[in-house]
Design a protein around this motif. Sequence first.
Motif, PDB file in Angstrom:
ATOM      1  N   UNK A   1       0.778  -1.247   0.099  1.00 57.52           N
ATOM      2  CA  UNK A   1       0.036  -0.072  -0.017  1.00 57.52           C
ATOM      3  C   UNK A   1       1.043   1.336  -0.133  1.00 57.52           C
ATOM      4  N   UNK A   2       1.893   1.277   0.735  1.00 54.48           N
ATOM      5  CA  UNK A   2       2.792   2.408   0.736  1.00 54.48           C
ATOM      6  C   UNK A   2       3.526   2.603  -0.676  1.00 54.48           C
ATOM      7  N   UNK A   3       4.031   1.492  -1.329  1.00 48.19           N
ATOM      8  CA  UNK A   3       4.513   1.955  -2.636  1.00 48.19           C
ATOM      9  C   UNK A   3       3.387   2.207  -3.445  1.00 48.19           C
ATOM     10  N   UNK A   4       2.549   1.512  -3.619  1.00 43.66           N
ATOM     11  CA  UNK A   4       0.944   1.690  -4.616  1.00 43.66           C
ATOM     12  C   UNK A   4       0.765   3.206  -4.125  1.00 43.66           C
ATOM     13  N   UNK A   5       0.535   3.653  -3.046  1.00 48.12           N
ATOM     14  CA  UNK A   5       0.212   4.982  -2.675  1.00 48.12           C
ATOM     15  C   UNK A   5       1.298   6.033  -2.852  1.00 48.12           C
ATOM     16  N   UNK A   6       2.320   5.910  -3.401  1.00 48.69           N
ATOM     17  CA  UNK A   6       3.298   6.745  -4.069  1.00 48.69           C
ATOM     18  C   UNK A   6       4.415   7.104  -2.924  1.00 48.69           C
ATOM     19  N   UNK A   7       4.645   6.350  -1.828  1.00 49.97           N
ATOM     20  CA  UNK A   7       5.812   6.796  -0.818  1.00 49.97           C
ATOM     21  C   UNK A   7       6.909   6.338  -1.676  1.00 49.97           C
ATOM     22  N   UNK A   8       8.004   7.142  -1.548  1.00 50.64           N
ATOM     23  CA  UNK A   8       9.296   6.992  -2.158  1.00 50.64           C
ATOM     24  C   UNK A   8       9.781   5.534  -1.881  1.00 50.64           C
TER      25      UNK A   8
END
Length: 132
Positions: free
Chosen positions: A21-28
């Motif tokens: 979710x972090x990656x998919x949500x745009x977190x670097x």
Amino acid sequence: MHDNLLGPEPTLLPDRAEQQAAVDGGTDAAEVVATWPDFSEGWAILAERALANDETVAAYAYARTGYHRGLDQLRRSGWKGFGPVPWAHRPNRGFLRALAALGRAAQRIGETEEYERVRKFLTDSDPAAPGI
């Protein structure tokens, strides 16, 4: 998924919903691996980004880290060093992407033997995995 009825069962890594979710949500990706250093997909993203920017040595290091973290997880999931690691199973993709990036980086630095091993490993894991 695989037609070899006599071979080992496919290895399916556990779901990493929070990290995904972090990656998919745009977190670097750098922030993601700083928080979860065993998340192969974060390392794969860093490696792919470095390859795109012609930062081959950094890409090699990122990819190798993601690859080794993924190997650890595969072994904990019952993988014995061979057998299918299906691309269709979303949690496996980080490992397979890191492996593909490792192959590309190895090829760029002239590590021909490693490139060939990685290419074979990818094909053996799942022919549908991203190529080098």
